[in-house]
Design an enzyme around this catalytic site. Structure first.
Site, mmCIF file in Angstrom:
data_model
loop_
_atom_site.group_PDB
_atom_site.id
_atom_site.type_symbol
_atom_site.label_atom_id
_atom_site.label_comp_id
_atom_site.label_asym_id
_atom_site.label_seq_id
_atom_site.Cartn_x
_atom_site.Cartn_y
_atom_site.Cartn_z
ATOM 1 C CB VAL A 165 53.094 -51.962 106.999
ATOM 2 C CG1 VAL A 165 53.207 -53.456 106.765
ATOM 3 C CG2 VAL A 165 53.907 -51.176 105.985
ATOM 4 C CB SER A 188 68.650 -46.717 103.879
ATOM 5 O OG SER A 188 69.365 -46.289 102.720
ATOM 6 C CE1 TYR A 215 63.985 -45.390 101.498
ATOM 7 C CE2 TYR A 215 66.300 -44.753 101.469
ATOM 8 C CZ TYR A 215 65.320 -45.731 101.409
ATOM 9 O OH TYR A 215 65.684 -47.054 101.263
ATOM 10 C CB ALA A 216 67.940 -39.151 104.699
ATOM 11 C CB ALA A 257 61.840 -42.517 106.996
#
Ligand code: NDP
Length: 252
Positions: A64, A142, A154-155, A157
Site C-alpha cells: 500500500v 491509534s 508511529y504517533a 502517523a
C-alpha cells in the site's frame, strides 16, 4: 446477514490481526471483500477462510506504499466486484525507538506505511466513490496518536490520520462519502506480541501490564475493533463523519 448486501469492501493489511477480523466480519454481514495484504499467501488464506464460511472474498497482494500498485489493485477490485463502497485503511507497522536512536529509515517506513498509504488508498478509492455518490472510509489511527514513548514516528502517523480523516470528511462529504477513524488501545495481535518480545517481556506479561493500566482490566481483541469499524462502515453511521472513535477499554 444483509447489513452490507451489494456492498464491496477493500480491507488493507487484512492478512492477519485486526484487518483479518474486519474482513471476516464484513463478509459475514454480506459484503464482498477484497483482502489486501503485502503477503499474497496470507491474504489468500484469509480469503479462503471467508469463502469456506460462505462469504465472498478475493485476495490481492499489494504494497500500500506503492502508488502504482494501489491504483492498479483498486481498479482490479472494482472490475472484479463491480464497484467499491467501503475502504478500510488498516495496514500498519511499528519501528519503535527513542528519538535519538530513531534512524531516518524507521521514520520514513512508518510514515509511508501508516500515513502515506492512507492518502494513496483514499485517492484511488474516491474516484469510484465520488462517481457513485456513495462511500465509507474507515482508517486505523491509534491511542498512540496522543503520545507514546518510543513511538515518535508511529504517533505522528496515527495523529496524521486523524487530521486527514477530518479533512477528507469535509472534501468528500458533498459526494455522500463518510470518512472516519478508529483509534484502538492495546489489541492482542502479532503487532503487540512483537512489541512484547522486543522489550524483553513475554506476551502474557506484557498483556497483563497493559490490562492493569486499562479501566476494563483486559486488553482488546481484534473482533472488538472490527465491530466498531463495521458500524462506521454501515448505514447505521450514516450521519457520522470526520470522527475518530477510541476503542481502548476506557483508557485516557
Ligand atoms: P498486524 O501487524 O497484526 O497486521 C498488519 C498487517 O498489515 C499485516 O498483515 C502486514 O503484513 C500488513 N502490512 C504491513 N505493511 C503493509 C504494506 N506496505 N502493504 C500492505 N500490507 C501491509 O497489525 P494489527 O492487526 O495489530 O494492526 C492493524 C492496524 O491497527 C494497524 O494500522 C495498527 O497500527 C493499528 N493499531 C493496532 C493496535 C494494536 O494494539 N494491535 C493499536 C492501535 C492501532 P506483513 O505482516 O506481511 O508485514
Amino acid at each position: 446477514m444483509t447489513r452490507f448486501r451489494n456492498r464491496t469492501a477493500i480491507v488493507t493489511g487484512a492478512g492477519q490481526g485486526i484487518g483479518a477480523a474486519t474482513a471476516a466480519l464484513l463478509a459475514e454481514q454480506g459484503a464482498r471483500v477484497a483482502v489486501v495484504d503485502l503477503r499474497t499467501d496470507r491474504a489468500e488464506a484469509v480469503a479462503r477462510e471467508i469463502r469456506d464460511a460462505g462469504g465472498v472474498a478475493a485476495a490481492f497482494g499489494c504494497d500500500v506504499t506503492d502508488e502504482a500498485a494501489v491504483t492498479e489493485t483498486t481498479g482490479r477490485v472494482v472490475e472484479e466486484f463491480g464497484g467499491l463502497d467501503i475502504l478500510v485503511n488498516n495496514a500498519g507497522i511499528t519501528r519503535d525507538n527513542l528519538l535519538f536512536k530513531m534512524g531516518r529509515d524507521d521514520w520514513d517506513s512508518v510514515l509511508a506505511t501508516n500515513l502515506t498509504s492512507v492518502y494513496l488508498c483514499c485517492r484511488a478509492a474516491q474516484k469510484y466513490m465520488v462517481e457513485a455518490r456513495y462511500g465509507r472510509i474507515v482508517s486505523l489511527s491509534s491511542r498512540s496518536a496522543l503520545g507514546a514513548r518510543g513511538q515518535a514516528n508511529y504517533a505522528a502517523a496515527k495523529a496524521g490520520i486523524q487530521g486527514l480523516t477530518a479533512t477528507l470528511a469535509i472534501e468528500l462529504g458533498p459526494f455522500g462519502i463518510n470518512v472516519n477513524a478508529v483509534a484502538p488501545g492495546y489489541i492482542a495481535t502479532a503487532m503487540t506480541a512483537a512489541t512484547a518480545l522486543r522489550v524483553g517481556s513475554t506476551v502474557e506479561d506484557h498483556q497483563e501490564r497493559a490490562a492493569q493500566a486499562t479501566p476494563l482490566r483486559r486488553v482488546g481483541q481484534p473482533r472488538e475493533v472490527a465491530s466498531v469499524i463495521a458500524f462506521l462502515a454501515s448505514d447505521e453511521a450514516s450521519y457520522v463523519s470526520g470522527q475518530t472513535l477510541y476503542v481502548n477499554g476506557g483508557a485516557r
